[in-house]
Design a protein around this motif. Sequence first.
Motif, mmCIF file in Angstrom:
data_model
loop_
_atom_site.group_PDB
_atom_site.id
_atom_site.type_symbol
_atom_site.label_atom_id
_atom_site.label_comp_id
_atom_site.label_asym_id
_atom_site.label_seq_id
_atom_site.Cartn_x
_atom_site.Cartn_y
_atom_site.Cartn_z
ATOM 1 N N MET A 105 -3.243 -43.152 -9.627
ATOM 2 C CA MET A 105 -2.320 -43.468 -10.716
ATOM 3 C C MET A 105 -2.217 -42.253 -11.626
ATOM 4 O O MET A 105 -3.241 -41.614 -11.908
ATOM 5 C CB MET A 105 -2.804 -44.675 -11.516
ATOM 6 C CG MET A 105 -2.528 -46.003 -10.848
ATOM 7 S SD MET A 105 -0.841 -46.607 -11.113
ATOM 8 C CE MET A 105 -1.040 -47.452 -12.674
ATOM 9 N N ARG A 112 2.726 -43.727 -15.293
ATOM 10 C CA ARG A 112 2.022 -44.915 -14.799
ATOM 11 C C ARG A 112 2.977 -46.096 -14.675
ATOM 12 O O ARG A 112 2.976 -46.819 -13.674
ATOM 13 C CB ARG A 112 0.876 -45.293 -15.745
ATOM 14 C CG ARG A 112 -0.361 -44.437 -15.577
ATOM 15 C CD ARG A 112 -1.439 -44.825 -16.587
ATOM 16 N NE ARG A 112 -2.653 -44.071 -16.322
ATOM 17 C CZ ARG A 112 -3.772 -44.597 -15.856
ATOM 18 N NH1 ARG A 112 -3.853 -45.889 -15.630
ATOM 19 N NH2 ARG A 112 -4.824 -43.845 -15.628
ATOM 20 N N GLU A 114 6.154 -45.917 -14.320
ATOM 21 C CA GLU A 114 7.082 -45.604 -13.243
ATOM 22 C C GLU A 114 6.460 -45.955 -11.885
ATOM 23 O O GLU A 114 7.132 -46.492 -11.001
ATOM 24 C CB GLU A 114 7.448 -44.118 -13.297
ATOM 25 C CG GLU A 114 8.581 -43.733 -12.373
ATOM 26 C CD GLU A 114 8.977 -42.274 -12.557
ATOM 27 O OE1 GLU A 114 9.982 -41.877 -11.938
ATOM 28 O OE2 GLU A 114 8.291 -41.543 -13.283
ATOM 29 N N THR A 115 5.181 -45.664 -11.738
ATOM 30 C CA THR A 115 4.475 -46.019 -10.508
ATOM 31 C C THR A 115 4.453 -47.532 -10.311
ATOM 32 O O THR A 115 4.714 -48.039 -9.209
ATOM 33 C CB THR A 115 3.036 -45.475 -10.550
ATOM 34 O OG1 THR A 115 3.073 -44.057 -10.675
ATOM 35 C CG2 THR A 115 2.260 -45.856 -9.304
ATOM 36 N N TRP A 118 7.735 -48.939 -9.004
ATOM 37 C CA TRP A 118 7.955 -48.832 -7.562
ATOM 38 C C TRP A 118 7.002 -49.716 -6.777
ATOM 39 O O TRP A 118 7.339 -50.180 -5.667
ATOM 40 C CB TRP A 118 7.865 -47.369 -7.127
ATOM 41 C CG TRP A 118 9.095 -46.630 -7.578
ATOM 42 C CD1 TRP A 118 9.223 -45.848 -8.685
ATOM 43 C CD2 TRP A 118 10.379 -46.668 -6.959
ATOM 44 N NE1 TRP A 118 10.517 -45.383 -8.794
ATOM 45 C CE2 TRP A 118 11.246 -45.869 -7.743
ATOM 46 C CE3 TRP A 118 10.884 -47.283 -5.813
ATOM 47 C CZ2 TRP A 118 12.587 -45.676 -7.417
ATOM 48 C CZ3 TRP A 118 12.220 -47.091 -5.478
ATOM 49 C CH2 TRP A 118 13.052 -46.302 -6.279
ATOM 50 N N TRP A 173 6.406 -37.536 -2.878
ATOM 51 C CA TRP A 173 5.995 -38.932 -2.843
ATOM 52 C C TRP A 173 6.915 -39.735 -3.750
ATOM 53 O O TRP A 173 7.773 -39.175 -4.425
ATOM 54 C CB TRP A 173 4.530 -39.076 -3.268
ATOM 55 C CG TRP A 173 3.581 -38.302 -2.410
ATOM 56 C CD1 TRP A 173 2.951 -37.130 -2.726
ATOM 57 C CD2 TRP A 173 3.174 -38.610 -1.071
ATOM 58 N NE1 TRP A 173 2.178 -36.697 -1.689
ATOM 59 C CE2 TRP A 173 2.288 -37.593 -0.655
ATOM 60 C CE3 TRP A 173 3.459 -39.653 -0.187
ATOM 61 C CZ2 TRP A 173 1.709 -37.579 0.607
ATOM 62 C CZ3 TRP A 173 2.861 -39.644 1.069
ATOM 63 C CH2 TRP A 173 2.006 -38.628 1.452
ATOM 64 N N THR A 175 6.649 -41.209 -6.608
ATOM 65 C CA THR A 175 6.721 -40.889 -8.033
ATOM 66 C C THR A 175 6.711 -39.387 -8.298
ATOM 67 O O THR A 175 6.530 -38.965 -9.435
ATOM 68 C CB THR A 175 5.578 -41.570 -8.816
ATOM 69 O OG1 THR A 175 4.324 -41.204 -8.243
ATOM 70 C CG2 THR A 175 5.739 -43.070 -8.787
ATOM 71 N N THR A 180 0.353 -41.988 -4.938
ATOM 72 C CA THR A 180 -0.099 -43.101 -5.768
ATOM 73 C C THR A 180 -0.136 -44.413 -4.989
ATOM 74 O O THR A 180 0.237 -44.481 -3.817
ATOM 75 C CB THR A 180 0.837 -43.300 -6.981
ATOM 76 O OG1 THR A 180 2.101 -43.810 -6.504
ATOM 77 C CG2 THR A 180 1.056 -42.000 -7.755
ATOM 78 N N ALA A 182 1.910 -46.655 -5.295
ATOM 79 C CA ALA A 182 3.274 -47.011 -4.888
ATOM 80 C C ALA A 182 3.512 -46.620 -3.438
ATOM 81 O O ALA A 182 4.099 -47.376 -2.658
ATOM 82 C CB ALA A 182 4.294 -46.343 -5.806
ATOM 83 N N ASP A 183 3.059 -45.439 -3.053
ATOM 84 C CA ASP A 183 3.196 -44.999 -1.659
ATOM 85 C C ASP A 183 2.371 -45.885 -0.730
ATOM 86 O O ASP A 183 2.832 -46.259 0.357
ATOM 87 C CB ASP A 183 2.735 -43.543 -1.528
ATOM 88 C CG ASP A 183 3.492 -42.619 -2.449
ATOM 89 O OD1 ASP A 183 4.686 -42.394 -2.201
ATOM 90 O OD2 ASP A 183 2.884 -42.142 -3.434
#
Length: 232
Positions: A105, A112, A114-115, A118, A173, A175, A180, A182-183
């Motif tokens: 993160m 954060r 934004e992560t 997603w 990636w 973000t 992160t 999210a991925d």
Amino acid sequence: MNDLSQFAITRKWPAQHPERIQLYSLATPNGVKVSIALEETGLPYEAHKVSFETNDQMSPEFLSLNPNNKIPAILDPDGPGGKPLALFESGAILIYLAAKSGQLMPDDLAARYETLQWLMFQMGGIGPMFGQLGFFHKFAGKDYEDKRPRDRYVAESKRLLKVLDERLAGRDWVTGDQYTIADIAILPWVRNLIGFYGAGELVEFERFPNVRRVLDAFLARPAVARGLTIPA
């Protein structure tokens, strides 16, 4: 000494290492999110297979930890305040593991959120839509003469892939430069869509080169390769 005997789930899946995070899972797109995150962070854990073939997810022991009867779930003997913490829902577990480890993160508060944005994109869109497409294309739904339900999920999956492809243009990636949760949430589902579900041609996956590029980078990570096979 870590005593997990208060948790009924440990009667069906005894902890050999009760000081470690206990993972109850299966190597599905949702399940491997957590095993990959655990491998990436290096947090010590012990994996237990929840077999769908024997309906383990419907057992009283598993339901005592997750009443929604879905994998994955975890039991951390060293949760907040040093007390055991049981968690279900893969997105919530990813957030927890990132906070516990201080990894996966961004430090910047805006980044954060934004992560997390997603992550929610996967939870609310990619997971449910790709899963429905898989049902209608690979499983029982493939025998339905009426192809309108399948085509609905094909169209929505294409739309989501387009959103993701545009987001990844010029980015390493989801973000940005940093890898992160999210991925880790999104990419196992993409892999499953074109692999296990065999829907790559159906969704015209070649139209999304940025998604392919980032998926390949994801699959090349050693922790991802290990996490995709856990539990064995």
